[in-house]
Design an enzyme around this catalytic site. Structure first.
Site, PDB file in Angstrom:
ATOM      1  N   LYS A 115     -17.662  -0.927   5.240  1.00 25.31           N
ATOM      2  CA  LYS A 115     -18.057  -1.943   4.255  1.00 25.31           C
ATOM      3  C   LYS A 115     -19.559  -1.966   4.054  1.00 25.31           C
ATOM      4  O   LYS A 115     -20.035  -2.123   2.913  1.00 25.31           O
ATOM      5  CB  LYS A 115     -17.558  -3.316   4.715  1.00 25.31           C
ATOM      6  CG  LYS A 115     -17.729  -4.403   3.651  1.00 25.31           C
ATOM      7  CD  LYS A 115     -17.047  -5.692   4.054  1.00 25.31           C
ATOM      8  CE  LYS A 115     -17.143  -6.738   2.944  1.00 25.31           C
ATOM      9  NZ  LYS A 115     -16.453  -8.000   3.317  1.00 25.31           N
ATOM     10  N   GLU A 139       0.812  -1.222   0.000  1.00 28.99           N
ATOM     11  CA  GLU A 139       0.000   0.000   0.000  1.00 28.99           C
ATOM     12  C   GLU A 139       0.843   1.268   0.000  1.00 28.99           C
ATOM     13  O   GLU A 139       0.418   2.296  -0.544  1.00 28.99           O
ATOM     14  CB  GLU A 139      -0.956   0.002   1.198  1.00 28.99           C
ATOM     15  CG  GLU A 139      -2.052  -1.029   1.138  1.00 28.99           C
ATOM     16  CD  GLU A 139      -1.676  -2.385   1.705  1.00 28.99           C
ATOM     17  OE1 GLU A 139      -2.561  -3.266   1.789  1.00 28.99           O
ATOM     18  OE2 GLU A 139      -0.492  -2.568   2.064  1.00 28.99           O
ATOM     19  N   MET A 143      24.021   9.368   3.018  1.00 26.76           N
ATOM     20  CA  MET A 143      23.836  10.624   3.741  1.00 26.76           C
ATOM     21  C   MET A 143      24.026  10.430   5.234  1.00 26.76           C
ATOM     22  O   MET A 143      24.556  11.308   5.930  1.00 26.76           O
ATOM     23  CB  MET A 143      22.456  11.217   3.443  1.00 26.76           C
ATOM     24  CG  MET A 143      22.311  12.662   3.882  1.00 26.76           C
ATOM     25  SD  MET A 143      23.465  13.786   3.051  1.00 26.76           S
ATOM     26  CE  MET A 143      22.619  14.106   1.511  1.00 26.76           C
ATOM     27  N   PHE A 163     -11.808  -7.072  13.636  1.00 28.99           N
ATOM     28  CA  PHE A 163     -10.708  -7.530  12.786  1.00 28.99           C
ATOM     29  C   PHE A 163     -10.399  -6.481  11.722  1.00 28.99           C
ATOM     30  O   PHE A 163     -11.275  -6.019  11.008  1.00 28.99           O
ATOM     31  CB  PHE A 163     -11.082  -8.860  12.130  1.00 28.99           C
ATOM     32  CG  PHE A 163     -10.042  -9.379  11.175  1.00 28.99           C
ATOM     33  CD1 PHE A 163      -8.802  -9.800  11.643  1.00 28.99           C
ATOM     34  CD2 PHE A 163     -10.299  -9.431   9.809  1.00 28.99           C
ATOM     35  CE1 PHE A 163      -7.838 -10.275  10.764  1.00 28.99           C
ATOM     36  CE2 PHE A 163      -9.342  -9.906   8.926  1.00 28.99           C
ATOM     37  CZ  PHE A 163      -8.111 -10.323   9.401  1.00 28.99           C
ATOM     38  N   GLN A 164      -9.137  -6.095  11.630  1.00 30.61           N
ATOM     39  CA  GLN A 164      -8.625  -5.113  10.684  1.00 30.61           C
ATOM     40  C   GLN A 164      -9.313  -3.750  10.829  1.00 30.61           C
ATOM     41  O   GLN A 164      -9.501  -3.027   9.856  1.00 30.61           O
ATOM     42  CB  GLN A 164      -8.717  -5.627   9.237  1.00 30.61           C
ATOM     43  CG  GLN A 164      -7.746  -6.777   8.972  1.00 30.61           C
ATOM     44  CD  GLN A 164      -7.548  -7.084   7.504  1.00 30.61           C
ATOM     45  OE1 GLN A 164      -8.451  -6.887   6.692  1.00 30.61           O
ATOM     46  NE2 GLN A 164      -6.367  -7.584   7.151  1.00 30.61           N
TER      47      GLN A 164
END
Length: 580
Positions: A163, A51, A478, A113-114
């Site tokens: 959802k 993602e 760096m 969940f999630q």
């Protein structure tokens, strides 16, 4: 009025907004949206491998095309994985719509969940965010989100969609207008513009300090900047984000300013009498020590974002306006008053003296490839091809900014404000999706490229001929440089041990792999990379100890730059260390 599911309403609204590409990754909480995507043909979905890659790809698409990038990810880890890209877009003012799935409204707050508090998590790194609880609200929300993301100072807008809202239906008219609660600045106050033009016409040592706001304003803003600089004869410098707004080949160009900017740009900024800050925000990598920043200049700041005014540097004349519009207003006033270009002979003589320092010189070598030399040869081979250049973050990024020269906007895509390692490869993929026929090159470091190296699979799947040009010095360069200059060369965990064989890795993903270790073979190897009709990973083995100069040490003034020839003590006080 037709009755449709929330997912169908969402897709209809995206099509209405002109969206042709979405970068995403499916999951349980966005399956209704993915099903709606499956049943239409107008939007292309790009399946990333992570993602974070979706968010950075959307940034690359947005910055190269000027259109908002669109991201679609699931709830919980899908949304949290995208947060870095959201924060990156927020810092660099990139228009982006991030669509996140959420657990059903009946489960919010139960640690389902999630589940993650996406609105709470993104509140401070997005321009605006929404939690949509009714499918009837979706159309108006999406329309307003696009307005907010693209108008004023651009930025990412998050729309969190449970959802059950995606599944539920609503009677809604897709053509209904959304209420517009957002009003962006446009034209500047003409009294202020007239005063600014008077200042410019009478200045003895003026300078234009330009930023990414000019590029965000559109190509007409870059064209206006070029015209104004030609009309008045003043020099132009730029932030990292503003490269390309004024052509590097232009007579008035001083190069980038700031921590790794040119000696002439920083000295001119320090010594000018009138400074016009155009679409920039006085970030710490530009200003150096605040009390020593352009101490004797009259400061005019033109910016569309009111919150950027006087946030860091107190200015004498703030002008809230779209910077492109304001520059055009200055041009109109200049011409109406029939002002002539100022010779500024003494000022340009001083600048010529600073240029004579040749601050971008570096030690030459016939035994190993110097990283600056590699960038110069890459530029020479591609400058006639109008490439789009992305970068990761580190020394290679600064060398690219110094030694690759941009004559047009929207060709330089880099992570400036957040400094996100792993930005360059997915950004290159997004830019290539937006410009299928363009040459897109990610200039990378061997450490940064591994942050999102899984996106090689995305390039393979969609047959994107992106090129990754790795300056491989086997160090987090760096970090190593700061440890050398600040911590007496105590290189704590900055060596990139156990590096992969990048050529073999390229071949494993179906790419072409090229390795080059000798200066005399570099041109031929670059030509081979450019000739290949497909993705290429170029492992350019460069000097392991080269440092990126010029450099303003943290806490120092513009007049205290370190050049390649300078001896460095190797330590700083605690106050300076805190500013690294």
């Amino acid at each position: 009025m037709p009755e449709k599911s929330g997912a169908e309403i969402l897709i209809d609204c995206l099509i209405e907004q002109g969206v042709d590409t979405v970068f995403g990754y499916p999951g349980g909480a966005v399956l209704p949206i993915y099903d709606a995507l499956f049943q239409q043909k107008k939007i292309k979905h790009v399946l990333v491998r992570h993602e974070a890659g979706a968010a950075h790809a959307a940034e690359g698409y947005a910055r190269s095309t000027g259109k908002p990038g669109v991201v679609l990810v699931t709830s919980g880890p899908g949304a949290t994985n995208a947060v870095t890209g959201i924060a990156d877009a927020f810092m660099d003012s990139i228009p982006m719509i991030v669509l996140t799935g959420q657990v059903s409204t009946t489960l919010i707050g139960t640690d389902a969940f999630q589940e993650a508090d996406t609105v709470g998590i993104t509140r401070h790194c997005s321009k605006h965010n929404y939690l949509v609880k009714d499918p009837a609200d979706l159309a108006a929300t999406v329309r307003e989100a696009f307005t907010i993301a693209t108008k004023g100072r651009p930025g990412p807008v998050v729309i969190d969609i449970p959802k059950n809202v995606q599944v539920a239906t609503a009677r809604t008219d897709i053509k209904n207008n959304a209420p517009n609660r957002f009003h962006a600045a446009g034209e500047a106050d003409y009294v202020a513009i007239n005063k600014a033009v008077d200042l410019l016409a009478n200045a003895k040592a003026p300078i234009f300090y330009t930023g990414g706001g000019i590029i965000n304003s559109g190509p007409q803003a870059s064209a206006a900047l070029r015209e104004l600089a030609e009309l008045c004869g003043a020099p132009v410098t730029s932030t990292l984000m503003g490269l390309g707004a004024y052509p590097a080949s232009g007579d008035a160009w001083l190069g980038m300013l700031g921590m790794h900017g040119t000696y002439e740009a920083n000295m001119a900024m320090n010594q000018c009498d009138v400074m016009f800050c155009l679409g920039a925000r006085f970030d710490d990598r530009v200003t150096g020590r605040l009390d020593a920043f352009s101490p004797d200049s009259f400061k005019v700041h033109i910016d569309i974002d009111r919150s950027s005014i006087n946030k860091t540097i107190r200015v004498d004349m703030p002008i809230i306006a779209d910077v492109g519009t304001a520059i055009q207003q200055m041009i109109d006033v200049w011409k109406a008053r029939k002002y002539k270009p100022q010779p500024l002979t003494e000022w340009w003589t001083r600048i010529k003296g600073w240029r004579a320092v040749e601050c971008l010189n570096y030690p030459a070598s016939t035994a190993e490839i110097m990283p600056q030399f590699a960038i110069e040869r890459l530029y020479a081979a591609t400058k006639d091809k109008a490439p789009i250049i992305t970068t990761e973050v580190g020394q290679h990024q600064m060398w690219a900014a110094q030694h690759f020269h941009f004559d047009a906007p929207n060709k330089w895509l880099t992570s400036g404000g957040l400094g996100t390692m792993g930005y360059g490869l997915p950004a290159a993929i997004g830019a290539q999706m937006g410009h299928p026929d363009a040459l897109v090159i990610d200039i990378a470091g061997e450490a940064s490229i591994q942050m999102n190296i899984q996106e090689m699979g995305t390039a393979t799947q969609y047959r994107l001929p992106v090129k990754v040009f790795i300056l491989n010095n086997e160090w987090m360069g760096m970090v190593r440089q700061w440890q050398e200059l600040t911590y007496e060369s105590r290189y704590s965990e900055s060596y990139s041990d156990s590096l992969p064989d990048f050529v073999a890795l390229a071949e494993a993903y179906g790419w072409k792999g090229i390795r080059c270790e000798k200066p005399e073979e570099l041109d031929a190897a670059i030509a081979e990379m450019l000739a290949y009709d497909g993705p290429v990973m170029f492992d350019c083995r460069v000097s392991k100890t080269a440092n990126c100069f010029p450099m303003i040490p943290s806490g120092a003034a513009h007049t205290e730059m370190i050049l390649n020839s300078d001896e460095v003590s190797g330590t700083m006080d605690d106050e300076a260390k805190a500013l690294v």
